[in-house]
Design a protein around this motif. Sequence first.
Motif, mmCIF file in Angstrom:
data_model
loop_
_atom_site.group_PDB
_atom_site.id
_atom_site.type_symbol
_atom_site.label_atom_id
_atom_site.label_comp_id
_atom_site.label_asym_id
_atom_site.label_seq_id
_atom_site.Cartn_x
_atom_site.Cartn_y
_atom_site.Cartn_z
ATOM 1 N N VAL A 68 147.270 48.404 75.984
ATOM 2 C CA VAL A 68 147.442 49.106 77.262
ATOM 3 C C VAL A 68 147.224 50.596 77.056
ATOM 4 N N ARG A 69 147.733 51.123 75.954
ATOM 5 C CA ARG A 69 147.528 52.550 75.643
ATOM 6 C C ARG A 69 146.041 52.832 75.437
ATOM 7 N N ALA A 70 145.334 51.915 74.771
ATOM 8 C CA ALA A 70 143.893 52.096 74.545
ATOM 9 C C ALA A 70 143.156 52.212 75.868
ATOM 10 N N ALA A 71 143.496 51.350 76.828
ATOM 11 C CA ALA A 71 142.838 51.403 78.130
ATOM 12 C C ALA A 71 143.136 52.715 78.844
ATOM 13 N N ALA A 72 144.371 53.204 78.736
ATOM 14 C CA ALA A 72 144.735 54.463 79.380
ATOM 15 C C ALA A 72 143.954 55.635 78.781
ATOM 16 N N ILE A 73 143.752 55.621 77.470
ATOM 17 C CA ILE A 73 143.000 56.690 76.813
ATOM 18 C C ILE A 73 141.538 56.670 77.260
ATOM 19 N N VAL A 74 140.942 55.483 77.250
ATOM 20 C CA VAL A 74 139.538 55.362 77.646
ATOM 21 C C VAL A 74 139.348 55.824 79.092
ATOM 22 N N ARG A 75 140.272 55.420 79.958
ATOM 23 C CA ARG A 75 140.156 55.820 81.370
ATOM 24 C C ARG A 75 140.258 57.337 81.515
ATOM 25 N N LEU A 76 141.162 57.975 80.761
ATOM 26 C CA LEU A 76 141.329 59.419 80.848
ATOM 27 C C LEU A 76 140.065 60.150 80.423
ATOM 28 N N PHE A 77 139.461 59.714 79.321
ATOM 29 C CA PHE A 77 138.287 60.408 78.805
ATOM 30 C C PHE A 77 137.051 60.154 79.653
ATOM 31 N N ALA A 78 136.994 58.999 80.310
ATOM 32 C CA ALA A 78 135.834 58.686 81.142
ATOM 33 C C ALA A 78 136.107 58.944 82.620
ATOM 34 N N GLU A 79 137.187 59.641 82.916
ATOM 35 C CA GLU A 79 137.577 59.899 84.295
ATOM 36 C C GLU A 79 136.532 60.741 85.019
ATOM 37 N N ASP A 110 134.184 53.573 88.148
ATOM 38 C CA ASP A 110 135.524 53.677 88.710
ATOM 39 C C ASP A 110 136.385 52.469 88.359
ATOM 40 N N TRP A 111 137.598 52.722 87.883
ATOM 41 C CA TRP A 111 138.625 51.714 87.683
ATOM 42 C C TRP A 111 139.912 52.460 87.366
ATOM 43 N N GLU A 112 141.005 51.755 87.222
ATOM 44 C CA GLU A 112 142.289 52.404 86.983
ATOM 45 C C GLU A 112 142.997 51.721 85.831
ATOM 46 N N ALA A 113 143.613 52.506 84.958
ATOM 47 C CA ALA A 113 144.417 51.960 83.863
ATOM 48 C C ALA A 113 145.853 51.791 84.360
ATOM 49 N N THR A 114 146.255 50.545 84.570
ATOM 50 C CA THR A 114 147.572 50.255 85.120
ATOM 51 C C THR A 114 148.489 49.702 84.033
ATOM 52 N N PHE A 115 149.752 49.521 84.396
ATOM 53 C CA PHE A 115 150.716 48.904 83.477
ATOM 54 C C PHE A 115 150.998 47.452 83.869
ATOM 55 N N ARG A 116 150.176 46.861 84.746
ATOM 56 C CA ARG A 116 150.456 45.487 85.176
ATOM 57 C C ARG A 116 150.290 44.518 84.018
ATOM 58 N N GLY A 117 150.980 43.380 84.120
ATOM 59 C CA GLY A 117 150.970 42.399 83.055
ATOM 60 C C GLY A 117 149.613 41.752 82.861
ATOM 61 N N THR A 118 149.451 41.118 81.716
ATOM 62 C CA THR A 118 148.177 40.495 81.376
ATOM 63 C C THR A 118 147.798 39.388 82.368
ATOM 64 N N LYS A 119 148.740 38.545 82.736
ATOM 65 C CA LYS A 119 148.427 37.435 83.637
ATOM 66 C C LYS A 119 148.033 37.943 85.017
ATOM 67 N N GLU A 120 148.725 38.972 85.485
ATOM 68 C CA GLU A 120 148.382 39.537 86.791
ATOM 69 C C GLU A 120 146.987 40.163 86.761
ATOM 70 N N LEU A 121 146.698 40.903 85.687
ATOM 71 C CA LEU A 121 145.387 41.541 85.551
ATOM 72 C C LEU A 121 144.289 40.493 85.458
ATOM 73 N N GLY A 131 131.666 36.780 92.590
ATOM 74 C CA GLY A 131 130.388 37.282 92.091
ATOM 75 C C GLY A 131 130.348 38.784 92.003
ATOM 76 N N GLU A 132 131.522 39.449 91.936
ATOM 77 C CA GLU A 132 131.585 40.912 91.948
ATOM 78 C C GLU A 132 132.540 41.426 90.870
ATOM 79 N N PRO A 133 132.199 41.277 89.572
ATOM 80 C CA PRO A 133 133.050 41.844 88.524
ATOM 81 C C PRO A 133 133.240 43.334 88.770
ATOM 82 N N ASP A 134 134.492 43.781 88.861
ATOM 83 C CA ASP A 134 134.743 45.157 89.305
ATOM 84 C C ASP A 134 135.872 45.782 88.494
ATOM 85 N N VAL A 135 136.784 46.456 89.167
ATOM 86 C CA VAL A 135 137.777 47.295 88.494
ATOM 87 C C VAL A 135 138.699 46.500 87.576
ATOM 88 N N ALA A 136 139.128 45.316 87.999
ATOM 89 C CA ALA A 136 140.047 44.529 87.167
ATOM 90 C C ALA A 136 139.368 44.053 85.895
#
Length: 519
Positions: free
Chosen positions: A192-203, A268-279, A290-295
């Motif tokens: 989860v931290r890795a995703a937050a870092i990537v999102r920040l740098f590619a913001e 565009d996408w968002e780094a959230t803290f939601r659980g793995t199953k929800e994501l 047919g639209e792979p997107d933010v999730a």
Amino acid sequence: MLDHNDWRESLRHQGVMTEVWLAATAFQHEDSTPGVSVPVTVEGSSRVTCAHDLLDLRSADVPYIRDTTKLRSHIRKLNDAITTAGDPAQVDPEVAVTVRCERLPALLLVGFEPHDGTTADFGVAVKSLVALRHVDSPKPWGEAAENEALADAVVDEIERRKLITGAKAEWLRGALSPDQAKAAGFNDDPAVRAAAIVRLFAERDQSIHAAVRVAITGQSTRKNITTKLLLDVASSLVMRSVSEEDSRKRERMRKYLKSAFPGELAKDWEATFRGTKELAGAALEEVGKGEPDVATRELAARSAYPLVINGQLTGDRGTKNNDQPDRRHPGEVIDRMRSTRHGVHQLKQTLLDSAAGRRTRKVDETGQILQNDDGRDILVTDADLRRTFPPAGEGPSPTPAPRNAAEDLGNALHDLATSIQAVEGAVKAVEAVRADDGTRAIDSLGADRGDCEAWRNILQDVLFKLPVWQQRSIQRHGIITEDSYELDVDLDDEVDEEPDDEFGDQPADGDTCPQDNVA
């Protein structure tokens, strides 16, 4: 000077950051021109020449500029422009460049004390001092150390501008233990931290992007802030979650990890803290439409960490003693996975197993864990992921002994993909034939009319069928929408990594393990 050591782009953004060395130099002329004595750079001439060029000055003219009144007027106008703007960010860009280049830090060398008995003069001493900088220069930082410094600079600048809290900055830097991160309200999962870092740098937000640019240009001479650079720098922060171990293995991890984040993550996408199953559930909904997107992007950003760190997805390992015909970067494989239901299930299992402290287990198209005949779970391997999720256009992976219609169809589609690729190669071979004058022979001689008509009819028939087959697949695996005919499966186009040896301690394809957790 400008051809071989051009610092102008760096100076345009930040001015001269380290001092030049000056020594008083007398110029005497053979004509009637009076002599002049001015400080001249004995070290730093490239920086001064570039600064002069940005100021539209000729370096050879500078010693003879003596109009102090004009100089004071020029400085007054620059000060007025800055004062009028109020906010430094609102200063006219060209005025800002001029201000940065009008002044520079310097050390003025005024003399030296020779050792007893030596006869070296001041000029020899200065040359020896400069030689220490250029002949026996300090060892350059490696890429890893450079990216570490840039990453810290980016987080520091974003924190300084109050775009993130101090606690979040500490979490991103890797300064908090898992317990401390949890106590501070952050997720203790390194994925989860890795995703937050990537999102920040590619913001894409302009305030964040401006801070990133200032931090990187302030620490380096880079002219272009590319997506690849940002993801490379982000990966150095992500690596701080990995415990210290064998240096060679850690370097391989770092090398593979920086190519494990798809270029799609710059969108565009968002780094959230939601659980793995929800994501994963949200990602399955996107793929079903047919639209792979933010999730799916967030799922890809999280999954890259455990797949690479556990050695189950690697970069190009070269050809020596290694059967790895698939040369895709890890990020390209992950990007392919996030665009299919089977791939989303596999990424979900990756995160669940990682959180449980074990290596990723293989799942089928419904997300069920696969087992061998003896009841042991099958572990995912690099080769297996590449076969299961081949590049778009290669069709399904072939099944050696098909047992049902689906496997027979998969083999037939694989053969179709191979044939289409062969057609593409044959067309390139036709266009590669050159006439005596160097032009393409097909452009002047052409091909038989009857042959071309027959080929076109065949291809048109195939082109008519492909959208229908795609629609049937969407009907079978998800919900049809108006825009569901094109899957977003663009692959990352980064440059190839240099070959490396095999990632140590990786199970061979098809290896299994007992139910015991594997660290």
